[in-house]
Design an enzyme around this catalytic site. Structure first.
Site, PDB file in Angstrom:
ATOM      1  N   ARG A  52      -3.338 -15.507   9.740  1.00 57.57           N
ATOM      2  CA  ARG A  52      -2.616 -14.522  10.549  1.00 57.57           C
ATOM      3  C   ARG A  52      -3.545 -13.942  11.607  1.00 57.57           C
ATOM      4  O   ARG A  52      -4.550 -13.306  11.273  1.00 57.57           O
ATOM      5  CB  ARG A  52      -2.094 -13.416   9.657  1.00 57.57           C
ATOM      6  CG  ARG A  52      -1.264 -13.997   8.521  1.00 57.57           C
ATOM      7  CD  ARG A  52      -0.110 -13.168   8.170  1.00 57.57           C
ATOM      8  NE  ARG A  52       0.723 -13.869   7.197  1.00 57.57           N
ATOM      9  CZ  ARG A  52       1.755 -13.351   6.594  1.00 57.57           C
ATOM     10  NH1 ARG A  52       2.108 -12.109   6.856  1.00 57.57           N
ATOM     11  NH2 ARG A  52       2.476 -14.060   5.749  1.00 57.57           N
ATOM     12  N   ARG A  69      -7.514  -3.674   4.398  1.00 62.04           N
ATOM     13  CA  ARG A  69      -6.592  -4.464   3.574  1.00 62.04           C
ATOM     14  C   ARG A  69      -5.968  -5.651   4.302  1.00 62.04           C
ATOM     15  O   ARG A  69      -5.018  -6.252   3.816  1.00 62.04           O
ATOM     16  CB  ARG A  69      -5.508  -3.574   2.981  1.00 62.04           C
ATOM     17  CG  ARG A  69      -4.635  -2.914   4.014  1.00 62.04           C
ATOM     18  CD  ARG A  69      -3.706  -1.884   3.383  1.00 62.04           C
ATOM     19  NE  ARG A  69      -3.054  -1.098   4.394  1.00 62.04           N
ATOM     20  CZ  ARG A  69      -1.949  -1.481   5.025  1.00 62.04           C
ATOM     21  NH1 ARG A  69      -1.372  -2.609   4.716  1.00 62.04           N
ATOM     22  NH2 ARG A  69      -1.421  -0.712   5.951  1.00 62.04           N
ATOM     23  N   HIS A  70      -6.442  -5.973   5.496  1.00 61.16           N
ATOM     24  CA  HIS A  70      -5.956  -7.157   6.210  1.00 61.16           C
ATOM     25  C   HIS A  70      -7.080  -8.172   6.398  1.00 61.16           C
ATOM     26  O   HIS A  70      -8.206  -7.808   6.734  1.00 61.16           O
ATOM     27  CB  HIS A  70      -5.423  -6.781   7.600  1.00 61.16           C
ATOM     28  CG  HIS A  70      -4.087  -6.103   7.563  1.00 61.16           C
ATOM     29  ND1 HIS A  70      -3.954  -4.734   7.569  1.00 61.16           N
ATOM     30  CD2 HIS A  70      -2.840  -6.603   7.513  1.00 61.16           C
ATOM     31  CE1 HIS A  70      -2.662  -4.422   7.516  1.00 61.16           C
ATOM     32  NE2 HIS A  70      -1.965  -5.533   7.486  1.00 61.16           N
ATOM     33  N   SER A 125       6.015  -9.414  -0.706  1.00 59.34           N
ATOM     34  CA  SER A 125       7.319  -9.361  -0.034  1.00 59.34           C
ATOM     35  C   SER A 125       8.143 -10.514  -0.554  1.00 59.34           C
ATOM     36  O   SER A 125       7.592 -11.599  -0.795  1.00 59.34           O
ATOM     37  CB  SER A 125       7.186  -9.582   1.472  1.00 59.34           C
ATOM     38  OG  SER A 125       6.712  -8.453   2.088  1.00 59.34           O
ATOM     39  N   ARG A 136      -5.192  -8.912  -2.202  1.00 56.90           N
ATOM     40  CA  ARG A 136      -4.702  -7.541  -2.467  1.00 56.90           C
ATOM     41  C   ARG A 136      -4.504  -7.309  -3.958  1.00 56.90           C
ATOM     42  O   ARG A 136      -4.721  -6.208  -4.455  1.00 56.90           O
ATOM     43  CB  ARG A 136      -3.402  -7.292  -1.706  1.00 56.90           C
ATOM     44  CG  ARG A 136      -3.647  -7.154  -0.221  1.00 56.90           C
ATOM     45  CD  ARG A 136      -2.418  -6.648   0.476  1.00 56.90           C
ATOM     46  NE  ARG A 136      -2.624  -6.664   1.919  1.00 56.90           N
ATOM     47  CZ  ARG A 136      -1.735  -6.200   2.783  1.00 56.90           C
ATOM     48  NH1 ARG A 136      -0.593  -5.692   2.356  1.00 56.90           N
ATOM     49  NH2 ARG A 136      -1.991  -6.241   4.072  1.00 56.90           N
ATOM     50  N   GLU A 183       1.076  -2.441  -0.127  1.00 53.41           N
ATOM     51  CA  GLU A 183       2.037  -3.505  -0.435  1.00 53.41           C
ATOM     52  C   GLU A 183       1.314  -4.722  -1.008  1.00 53.41           C
ATOM     53  O   GLU A 183       0.289  -5.133  -0.491  1.00 53.41           O
ATOM     54  CB  GLU A 183       2.743  -3.899   0.874  1.00 53.41           C
ATOM     55  CG  GLU A 183       3.684  -5.067   0.725  1.00 53.41           C
ATOM     56  CD  GLU A 183       4.044  -5.682   2.074  1.00 53.41           C
ATOM     57  OE1 GLU A 183       4.399  -4.934   3.005  1.00 53.41           O
ATOM     58  OE2 GLU A 183       3.948  -6.916   2.193  1.00 53.41           O
ATOM     59  N   GLU A 238      -3.656 -11.403  13.153  1.00 58.35           N
ATOM     60  CA  GLU A 238      -3.335  -9.989  13.350  1.00 58.35           C
ATOM     61  C   GLU A 238      -4.520  -9.301  14.004  1.00 58.35           C
ATOM     62  O   GLU A 238      -5.656  -9.588  13.685  1.00 58.35           O
ATOM     63  CB  GLU A 238      -3.052  -9.327  12.003  1.00 58.35           C
ATOM     64  CG  GLU A 238      -2.129 -10.152  11.152  1.00 58.35           C
ATOM     65  CD  GLU A 238      -1.570  -9.393   9.961  1.00 58.35           C
ATOM     66  OE1 GLU A 238      -0.907  -8.383  10.185  1.00 58.35           O
ATOM     67  OE2 GLU A 238      -1.808  -9.839   8.840  1.00 58.35           O
TER      68      GLU A 238
HETATM   69  P1  AMO Z   1       4.446 -11.200   3.985  1.00 60.82           P
HETATM   70  O1  AMO Z   1       4.164 -11.448   5.413  1.00 60.82           O
HETATM   71  O2  AMO Z   1       4.838  -9.810   3.608  1.00 60.82           O
HETATM   72  O3  AMO Z   1       5.610 -12.149   3.469  1.00 60.82           O
HETATM   73  O4  AMO Z   1       3.196 -11.635   3.129  1.00 60.82           O
HETATM   74  C1  AMO Z   1       3.233 -11.599   1.710  1.00 60.82           C
HETATM   75  C2  AMO Z   1       2.031 -10.868   1.148  1.00 60.82           C
HETATM   76  O5  AMO Z   1       0.846 -11.508   1.583  1.00 60.82           O
HETATM   77  C3  AMO Z   1      -0.178 -10.544   1.754  1.00 60.82           C
HETATM   78  N1  AMO Z   1      -0.660 -10.588   3.126  1.00 60.82           N
HETATM   79  C4  AMO Z   1      -1.924 -10.362   3.499  1.00 60.82           C
HETATM   80  N2  AMO Z   1      -3.030 -10.071   2.805  1.00 60.82           N
HETATM   81  C5  AMO Z   1      -4.168  -9.891   3.479  1.00 60.82           C
HETATM   82  N3  AMO Z   1      -4.274  -9.982   4.820  1.00 60.82           N
HETATM   83  C6  AMO Z   1      -3.199 -10.281   5.568  1.00 60.82           C
HETATM   84  N4  AMO Z   1      -3.312 -10.389   6.893  1.00 60.82           N
HETATM   85  C7  AMO Z   1      -1.952 -10.467   4.918  1.00 60.82           C
HETATM   86  N5  AMO Z   1      -0.714 -10.760   5.335  1.00 60.82           N
HETATM   87  C8  AMO Z   1       0.050 -10.835   4.237  1.00 60.82           C
HETATM   88  C9  AMO Z   1       0.426  -9.187   1.437  1.00 60.82           C
HETATM   89  C10 AMO Z   1       1.893  -9.423   1.611  1.00 60.82           C
HETATM   90  O6  AMO Z   1       2.667  -8.549   0.825  1.00 60.82           O
HETATM   91  N6  AMO Z   1       7.106 -15.442   3.605  1.00 60.82           N
HETATM   92  C11 AMO Z   1       6.979 -14.086   3.093  1.00 60.82           C
HETATM   93  C12 AMO Z   1       7.005 -14.045   1.592  1.00 60.82           C
HETATM   94  C13 AMO Z   1       8.343 -14.436   0.984  1.00 60.82           C
HETATM   95  O7  AMO Z   1       9.375 -13.854   1.354  1.00 60.82           O
HETATM   96  O8  AMO Z   1       8.320 -15.304   0.095  1.00 60.82           O
HETATM   97  C14 AMO Z   1       5.694 -13.499   3.633  1.00 60.82           C
HETATM   98  O9  AMO Z   1       4.798 -14.175   4.077  1.00 60.82           O
HETATM   99  O10 AMO Z   1       0.111  -8.887   0.082  1.00 60.82           O
HETATM  100  P1  ATP Z   2       3.073  -7.476   5.900  1.00 60.90           P
HETATM  101  O1  ATP Z   2       2.641  -8.499   4.973  1.00 60.90           O
HETATM  102  O2  ATP Z   2       4.557  -7.246   5.907  1.00 60.90           O
HETATM  103  O3  ATP Z   2       2.443  -7.605   7.247  1.00 60.90           O
HETATM  104  P2  ATP Z   2       1.284  -5.426   5.510  1.00 60.90           P
HETATM  105  O4  ATP Z   2       0.993  -4.523   4.358  1.00 60.90           O
HETATM  106  O5  ATP Z   2       0.222  -6.316   5.998  1.00 60.90           O
HETATM  107  O6  ATP Z   2       2.546  -6.220   5.187  1.00 60.90           O
HETATM  108  P3  ATP Z   2       1.988  -4.636   8.115  1.00 60.90           P
HETATM  109  O7  ATP Z   2       3.435  -4.883   8.398  1.00 60.90           O
HETATM  110  O8  ATP Z   2       0.957  -5.462   8.752  1.00 60.90           O
HETATM  111  O9  ATP Z   2       1.834  -4.529   6.564  1.00 60.90           O
HETATM  112  O10 ATP Z   2       1.709  -3.137   8.353  1.00 60.90           O
HETATM  113  C1  ATP Z   2       2.322  -2.210   7.494  1.00 60.90           C
HETATM  114  C2  ATP Z   2       1.858  -0.853   7.901  1.00 60.90           C
HETATM  115  O11 ATP Z   2       0.454  -0.842   7.869  1.00 60.90           O
HETATM  116  C3  ATP Z   2       2.259  -0.548   9.322  1.00 60.90           C
HETATM  117  O12 ATP Z   2       3.507   0.099   9.361  1.00 60.90           O
HETATM  118  C4  ATP Z   2       1.127   0.350   9.765  1.00 60.90           C
HETATM  119  O13 ATP Z   2       1.438   1.696   9.539  1.00 60.90           O
HETATM  120  C5  ATP Z   2      -0.028   0.005   8.838  1.00 60.90           C
HETATM  121  N1  ATP Z   2      -1.069  -0.613   9.618  1.00 60.90           N
HETATM  122  C6  ATP Z   2      -1.123  -1.852  10.098  1.00 60.90           C
HETATM  123  N2  ATP Z   2      -2.221  -2.030  10.806  1.00 60.90           N
HETATM  124  C7  ATP Z   2      -2.899  -0.895  10.761  1.00 60.90           C
HETATM  125  C8  ATP Z   2      -4.116  -0.458  11.316  1.00 60.90           C
HETATM  126  N3  ATP Z   2      -4.859  -1.260  12.082  1.00 60.90           N
HETATM  127  N4  ATP Z   2      -4.523   0.789  11.042  1.00 60.90           N
HETATM  128  C9  ATP Z   2      -3.779   1.590  10.266  1.00 60.90           C
HETATM  129  N5  ATP Z   2      -2.610   1.251   9.737  1.00 60.90           N
HETATM  130  C10 ATP Z   2      -2.169   0.027   9.988  1.00 60.90           C
END
Ligand code: AMO
Ligand code: ATP
Length: 434
Positions: free
Chosen positions: A211, A219-220, A360, A408, A357, A213
């Site tokens: 990703r 946490r990313h 999903s 995570r 989270e 991102e």
């Molecule tokens: P989603 O985008 O929410 O859903 O991703 C699922 C879970 O993967 C983890 N995750 C990450 N962990 C670390 N860094 C990241 N950049 C990151 N992005 C995602 C999170 C998140 O909850 N296709 C759907 C899943 C489905 O519906 O089966 C999906 O990818 O823990």
């Molecule tokens: P997903 O898997 O759906 O992407 P996620 O937990 O990675 O789940 P994001 O959708 O990327 O979530 O972001 C969720 C929330 O995290 C956003 O609504 C935002 O508030 C917060 N967030 C994302 N990036 C940042 C950042 N750089 N700093 C602080 N908060 C952030």
């Protein structure tokens, strides 16, 4: 494998060859000790200077910290030794010397920042607490695989080089594939659905997702490990049951098999397997609860995504794992099915740890026409996804699934501050090597 005895397996009376890293040398004058460390633990090597060959003493005591040495000798009981035994060496060989200038201190006496640790992972992993994190990670993935097999799932592997993205909102890493544009896959989403629609029916995958991102948060990651499930003839409630079962199995395996590692990390006392069913809170109920905490500057309204402070407020209020169900359809991806009696509401769910989270998922739209409509509503061109949509014309059963972030899971399970601590070689905006 070379003929050697692990330090943990040495018994008084044995003649052994042990090999490992020089953890510490304590020179008390007439007597000196080399503490040798290997994967199983540490052992004391005793040097009585007046009674031993000078060369042997010199080789042992001149070895710099973290050099690899091999020692042969007799094991004797010694209550004052850290493990109750010690080796009196007959031969000492420096197998691989270490530069005395170490970029970080594997004995853990001097703290290093995360960046230095990641730049020198080999040395960092010589620390017991760090090694324990990765022993537990390995054990958790094992437990997850076993639990999926209990759920009658088949392990699959899907391509990581793909033609299209799936997760709206998150960025794709483009690559060139024999002159054509391609991408690193963001999720096995479409492939796992294509397999669940065959009579393999129930599948799981543990693999990398990519990703691009911009997020630089604790946490990313830009390359993460996704634990994916997809099951035919399952609905979103079934998928939630599976997600809950997988998370609990991970905790139980750690509780059962990794007591020493939890001790080394320093969390043995507070570690607990989550008890009882994870509550299933509707999105509507969640925003009401968040608003009632008074923690947010602005009240949430229907349709808002949950911000990090919102997730934290709810996490504190609930105090354990919980699901958020029935999200507004408009903020869930095209492949998530809406409720039949209310198209504004989706079957999408998230599984939350109080800190963030984890998962999903949802029931999938399995009706061809509705799926095509969903693409159009999200501004995606269904023609680009023809390889996927066409299979929905040939008997696609109702199905559901989820994606669980592996790092995570480890991070929340072990209370790590930063997700990078759960990956050997993390990829983030600043880090492409090692
Ligand atoms: P989603 O985008 O929410 O859903 O991703 C699922 C879970 O993967 C983890 N995750 C990450 N962990 C670390 N860094 C990241 N950049 C990151 N992005 C995602 C999170 C998140 O909850 N296709 C759907 C899943 C489905 O519906 O089966 C999906 O990818 O823990
Ligand atoms: P997903 O898997 O759906 O992407 P996620 O937990 O990675 O789940 P994001 O959708 O990327 O979530 O972001 C969720 C929330 O995290 C956003 O609504 C935002 O508030 C917060 N967030 C994302 N990036 C940042 C950042 N750089 N700093 C602080 N908060 C952030």
């Amino acid at each position: 494998m070379q003929d050697r005895t692990y330090t943990a397996d040495t018994e008084p009376g044995d003649d052994v060859t042990v090999a490992g890293w020089v953890h510490e040398i304590r020179d008390l004058g007439g007597i000196a000790f080399l503490i040798l460390r290997d994967t199983s633990g540490k052992i004391q090597i005793k040097f009585e200077k007046d009674e031993m060959d000078d060369d042997l003493v010199e080789t042992g005591l001149d070895a710099s910290r973290e050099s690899v040495v091999k020692v042969s000798g007799a094991v004797e009981e010694e209550p004052r030794a850290p493990t109750g035994v010690e080796v009196t060496p007959e031969s000492v060989e420096v197998v691989a010397p270490a530069d005395p200038e170490l970029p970080l201190d594997p004995s853990g006496k001097v703290d290093a920042d995360l960046s230095t640790r990641l730049d020198n992972r080999t040395l960092d992993l010589r620390k017991e607490d760090v090694q324990s994190v990765f022993e537990i990670r390995s054990g958790v993935l094992n437990a997850v695989r076993d639990q999926f097999r209990e759920f009658d799932c088949t392990e699959i592997n899907t391509p990581k080089i793909v033609a299209t993205g799936t997760e709206g909102g998150t960025e794709l890493f483009p690559i060139t594939y024999f002159g054509e544009e391609a991408f690193m896959n963001q999720s096995p989403q479409l492939f796992k659905q294509l397999i669940a629609g065959s009579n393999v029916e129930r599948v799981f995958e543990i693999g990398p997702i990519f990703r691009a991102e911009e997020h630089n948060t604790p946490r990313h990651l830009n390359e993460a490990t996704s634990i994916d499930f997809e099951g035919a003839f399952c609905d979103h409630q079934d998928a939630m049951d599976v997600a809950e079962g997988i998370v609990k199995a991970a905790y139980e395996a750690v509780q059962e098999n990794f007591g020493d590692e939890l001790e080394a990390i320093g969390i043995a006392d507070e570690f607990a397997v989550p008890e009882g069913d994870f509550p299933r809170i509707s999105y509507e109920g969640a925003i009401e609860r968040i608003n009632a905490t008074g923690e947010l500057d602005e009240q949430l309204v229907w349709g808002d995504d949950l911000s990090t402070p919102a997730e934290e407020a709810l996490g504190q209020d609930v105090g354990g794992h919980y699901f958020i169900t029935d999200w507004p359809s408009e903020i869930k991806p095209f492949y998530i099915k809406d409720h039949d009696d209310d198209p504004e509401l989706s079957t999408g769910f998230d599984l939350m740890h109080p800190r963030m989270e984890l998962v999903s998922g949802g029931q999938r739209e399995h009706r061809h026409e509705k799926l095509i409509e969903g693409f159009e509503q999200q501004g995606l061109d269904p023609d680009q996804f023809e390889y996927y949509t066409k299979m929905f014309k040939y008997g696609m059963p109702p199905h559901a699934g989820f994606g669980l972030g592996g790092e995570r899971l480890i991070m929340t399970l072990l209370g790590l501050d930063n997700i990078r601590e759960a990956v050997l070689f993390p990829r983030d905006r600043q880090r492409l090597s090692p």
